[in-house]
Write a protein that holds these residues in place. Structure first.
Motif, PDB file in Angstrom:
ATOM      1  N   PRO A  51      31.096  44.382  59.514  1.00 58.20           N
ATOM      2  CA  PRO A  51      30.503  44.929  58.285  1.00 58.20           C
ATOM      3  C   PRO A  51      29.467  46.021  58.547  1.00 58.20           C
ATOM      4  O   PRO A  51      29.325  46.950  57.757  1.00 58.20           O
ATOM      5  CB  PRO A  51      29.865  43.713  57.602  1.00 58.20           C
ATOM      6  N   LEU A  52      28.748  45.924  59.684  1.00 58.38           N
ATOM      7  CA  LEU A  52      27.758  46.957  60.010  1.00 58.38           C
ATOM      8  C   LEU A  52      28.452  48.280  60.342  1.00 58.38           C
ATOM      9  O   LEU A  52      28.043  49.346  59.853  1.00 58.38           O
ATOM     10  CB  LEU A  52      26.899  46.515  61.187  1.00 58.38           C
ATOM     11  N   VAL A  53      29.499  48.224  61.151  1.00 56.04           N
ATOM     12  CA  VAL A  53      30.244  49.438  61.502  1.00 56.04           C
ATOM     13  C   VAL A  53      30.854  50.068  60.254  1.00 56.04           C
ATOM     14  O   VAL A  53      30.795  51.285  60.048  1.00 56.04           O
ATOM     15  CB  VAL A  53      31.343  49.122  62.535  1.00 56.04           C
ATOM     16  N   ILE A  54      31.435  49.236  59.398  1.00 62.58           N
ATOM     17  CA  ILE A  54      32.043  49.735  58.165  1.00 62.58           C
ATOM     18  C   ILE A  54      31.000  50.397  57.275  1.00 62.58           C
ATOM     19  O   ILE A  54      31.233  51.463  56.696  1.00 62.58           O
ATOM     20  CB  ILE A  54      32.742  48.590  57.407  1.00 62.58           C
ATOM     21  N   ALA A  55      29.822  49.771  57.162  1.00 69.03           N
ATOM     22  CA  ALA A  55      28.753  50.327  56.322  1.00 69.03           C
ATOM     23  C   ALA A  55      28.278  51.679  56.862  1.00 69.03           C
ATOM     24  O   ALA A  55      28.087  52.627  56.103  1.00 69.03           O
ATOM     25  CB  ALA A  55      27.587  49.349  56.242  1.00 69.03           C
ATOM     26  N   ILE A  56      28.098  51.762  58.166  1.00 67.13           N
ATOM     27  CA  ILE A  56      27.622  53.008  58.779  1.00 67.13           C
ATOM     28  C   ILE A  56      28.634  54.135  58.583  1.00 67.13           C
ATOM     29  O   ILE A  56      28.268  55.284  58.301  1.00 67.13           O
ATOM     30  CB  ILE A  56      27.337  52.802  60.282  1.00 67.13           C
ATOM     31  N   VAL A  92      28.279  30.738  45.587  1.00 70.78           N
ATOM     32  CA  VAL A  92      26.940  31.256  45.827  1.00 70.78           C
ATOM     33  C   VAL A  92      27.012  32.629  46.496  1.00 70.78           C
ATOM     34  O   VAL A  92      26.184  33.505  46.236  1.00 70.78           O
ATOM     35  CB  VAL A  92      26.135  30.278  46.710  1.00 70.78           C
ATOM     36  N   PHE A  93      28.030  32.830  47.351  1.00 72.25           N
ATOM     37  CA  PHE A  93      28.176  34.129  48.013  1.00 72.25           C
ATOM     38  C   PHE A  93      28.435  35.228  46.985  1.00 72.25           C
ATOM     39  O   PHE A  93      27.955  36.347  47.140  1.00 72.25           O
ATOM     40  CB  PHE A  93      29.324  34.086  49.031  1.00 72.25           C
ATOM     41  N   ASN A  94      29.181  34.906  45.954  1.00 66.34           N
ATOM     42  CA  ASN A  94      29.413  35.893  44.892  1.00 66.34           C
ATOM     43  C   ASN A  94      28.100  36.240  44.190  1.00 66.34           C
ATOM     44  O   ASN A  94      27.885  37.384  43.785  1.00 66.34           O
ATOM     45  CB  ASN A  94      30.418  35.372  43.868  1.00 66.34           C
ATOM     46  N   ILE A  95      27.206  35.256  44.074  1.00 67.98           N
ATOM     47  CA  ILE A  95      25.889  35.526  43.497  1.00 67.98           C
ATOM     48  C   ILE A  95      25.118  36.486  44.400  1.00 67.98           C
ATOM     49  O   ILE A  95      24.438  37.398  43.924  1.00 67.98           O
ATOM     50  CB  ILE A  95      25.092  34.218  43.312  1.00 67.98           C
ATOM     51  N   ALA A  96      25.221  36.264  45.720  1.00 69.10           N
ATOM     52  CA  ALA A  96      24.543  37.150  46.664  1.00 69.10           C
ATOM     53  C   ALA A  96      25.006  38.589  46.467  1.00 69.10           C
ATOM     54  O   ALA A  96      24.193  39.526  46.478  1.00 69.10           O
ATOM     55  CB  ALA A  96      24.829  36.698  48.100  1.00 69.10           C
ATOM     56  N   LEU A  97      26.306  38.763  46.262  1.00 73.52           N
ATOM     57  CA  LEU A  97      26.838  40.106  46.048  1.00 73.52           C
ATOM     58  C   LEU A  97      26.372  40.685  44.714  1.00 73.52           C
ATOM     59  O   LEU A  97      26.126  41.890  44.598  1.00 73.52           O
ATOM     60  CB  LEU A  97      28.371  40.075  46.106  1.00 73.52           C
ATOM     61  N   ASP A 127      30.091  49.136  47.771  1.00 69.47           N
ATOM     62  CA  ASP A 127      29.828  47.721  48.004  1.00 69.47           C
ATOM     63  C   ASP A 127      29.590  47.387  49.473  1.00 69.47           C
ATOM     64  O   ASP A 127      29.025  46.332  49.795  1.00 69.47           O
ATOM     65  CB  ASP A 127      30.987  46.870  47.485  1.00 69.47           C
ATOM     66  N   ASN A 128      30.008  48.258  50.378  1.00 67.06           N
ATOM     67  CA  ASN A 128      29.798  47.998  51.808  1.00 67.06           C
ATOM     68  C   ASN A 128      28.321  47.978  52.174  1.00 67.06           C
ATOM     69  O   ASN A 128      27.937  47.360  53.172  1.00 67.06           O
ATOM     70  CB  ASN A 128      30.518  49.061  52.641  1.00 67.06           C
ATOM     71  N   ALA A 129      27.489  48.629  51.366  1.00 69.93           N
ATOM     72  CA  ALA A 129      26.048  48.666  51.644  1.00 69.93           C
ATOM     73  C   ALA A 129      25.408  47.298  51.437  1.00 69.93           C
ATOM     74  O   ALA A 129      24.505  46.905  52.188  1.00 69.93           O
ATOM     75  CB  ALA A 129      25.373  49.707  50.750  1.00 69.93           C
ATOM     76  N   LYS A 130      25.875  46.569  50.431  1.00 69.70           N
ATOM     77  CA  LYS A 130      25.282  45.255  50.160  1.00 69.70           C
ATOM     78  C   LYS A 130      25.954  44.141  50.947  1.00 69.70           C
ATOM     79  O   LYS A 130      25.368  43.074  51.175  1.00 69.70           O
ATOM     80  CB  LYS A 130      25.339  44.945  48.663  1.00 69.70           C
ATOM     81  N   LEU A 131      27.214  44.349  51.364  1.00 67.42           N
ATOM     82  CA  LEU A 131      27.960  43.300  52.059  1.00 67.42           C
ATOM     83  C   LEU A 131      27.280  42.879  53.346  1.00 67.42           C
ATOM     84  O   LEU A 131      27.122  41.683  53.622  1.00 67.42           O
ATOM     85  CB  LEU A 131      29.385  43.786  52.350  1.00 67.42           C
TER      86      LEU A 131
END
Length: 345
Positions: A51-56, A189-194, A214-218
């Motif tokens: 997820p970090l690589v994808i976000a960057i 709960v994970f959906n709430i986090a998103l 959405d990759n920024a918050k994931l």
């Protein structure tokens, strides 16, 4: 295509669901590795590296987006993601007790309902939502979904009575049902986090992230998942003395160890891909975004059932028990169609 396109969005959800339903299979390709060793490496790739690589790559000025985001939003998203970390652990263990098809059906069935309801409760719009157009249909769909989960549990207990004594130690419906239930609740709960992390995605959109916002918050939510799992499984590995499996000091041949790392990394990347494509599908759904979660969950159950069939999880049960499972899956599938239809009213 540029702009909302629900059909394209559903396609992205299908790809993500297919990834999610197969992300635990690579474990069966590893050799001389415990579940602890596999899970630690899979978690690292699923919740941090991928997820970090994808976000960057996909979010312009990603670190600036994080810097400009509210600390309270970041921490709350992280902590809720951490709660889901326990759900991820429970889900992984549940598949070992009751198999893929039952674990996905039970946990994802619950997740679809809770992932829809909990954000509404937090926003204080639960009653008003059910009073608006389509609200009654959604409520009816949730009840049907819970009936489907109950039928899946019934099929599992029937299977437990019918399987041979040699397999009794491997299959435990009581343990598996409890773990799948916990996983389903915390998946919601994970959906709430998103949902909580949406301001981060909005900021990414302003920076030009487009459909990749959405990759920024994931990565914020999944980082919480990783921290919980890393602590838990490191402590467990120390207790069981199997962390050595990850090092050259183990008795595992170097070629086998290398392949194990690759399989675990692949499993982690598959897990991450489900929410990468979920994010794309969610954005593409346009005004139907609220239906994203239940559509994604319904596809997850469908693909996981195919995985269960491929793994021959139900080959030793009676026709009556198998019929119970089929009815349960049909009921669950029907509930998701009802939920999706109600969300679009």
């Amino acid at each position: 295509m540029i702009g909302p396109n629900p059909i394209e969005g559903i396609g992205f959800h299908a790809v993500g669901a297919a990834s999610a339903s197969t992300c635990y299979l690579p474990f069966h390709k590893t050799k001389k590795w415990s579940w602890v060793a596999y899970w630690l490496i899979q978690s690292l790739f699923a919740w941090i590296l991928a997820p970090l690589v994808i976000a960057i790559i996909t979010v312009p000025d990603f670190f600036e987006v994080i810097k400009q985001s509210s600390n309270s939003i970041l921490w709350l998203t992280f902590l809720l993601g951490g709660m889901y970390g326990f759900g991820g652990m429970s889900f992984g263990f549940a598949t070992r007790y009751i198999g893929y098809s039952l674990t996905y059906a039970i946990s994802i069935g619950l997740s679809a309902v809770l992932g829809t309801v909990l954000p509404l409760i937090i926003k204080g719009t639960l009653i008003s939502y059910f009073q608006q157009s389509g609200g009654g249909i959604i409520l009816f769909g949730m009840v049907i979904a819970l009936v489907g989960v109950g039928l899946c549990g019934m099929a599992g207990f029937k299977k437990e009575k019918e399987i041979s004594a040699d397999n009794q130690g491997k299959f435990s419906m009581k343990k598996g049902f409890m773990l799948a239930t916990v996983a389903g609740i915390l998946s919601g709960v994970f959906n709430i986090a998103l949902e909580i992390g949406q301001p981060v995605a909005d900021l990414a959109a302003k920076k030009g992230a487009g459909i990749y916002e959405d990759n920024a918050k994931l990565i914020i939510a999944t980082a919480g998942c990783f921290v919980v799992n890393a602590i838990w499984f490191t402590c467990l590995g120390i207790k069981q003395k199997n962390l050595v499996e990850l090092t050259p000091k183990s008795n595992i041949p170097k070629s086998t160890l290398f392949k194990n790392f690759l399989w675990a990394a692949f499993g982690g990347i598959l897990w991450c891909m489900q929410f990468f494509f979920y994010g794309l599908g969610h954005v593409k759904m346009g005004r139907f975004q609220f239906a994203s979660w239940v559509i994604h969950m319904s596809m997850l159950i469908f693909f996981s059932f195919l995985v269960g069939l491929a793994m021959k999880e139900w080959r030793n049960v009676s026709k009556k028990t198998y019929a119970t499972l089929i009815i349960a899956l049909i009921v669950l599938g029907t509930s998701f169609f009802i939920l999706s239809y109600g969300s679009m009213q």
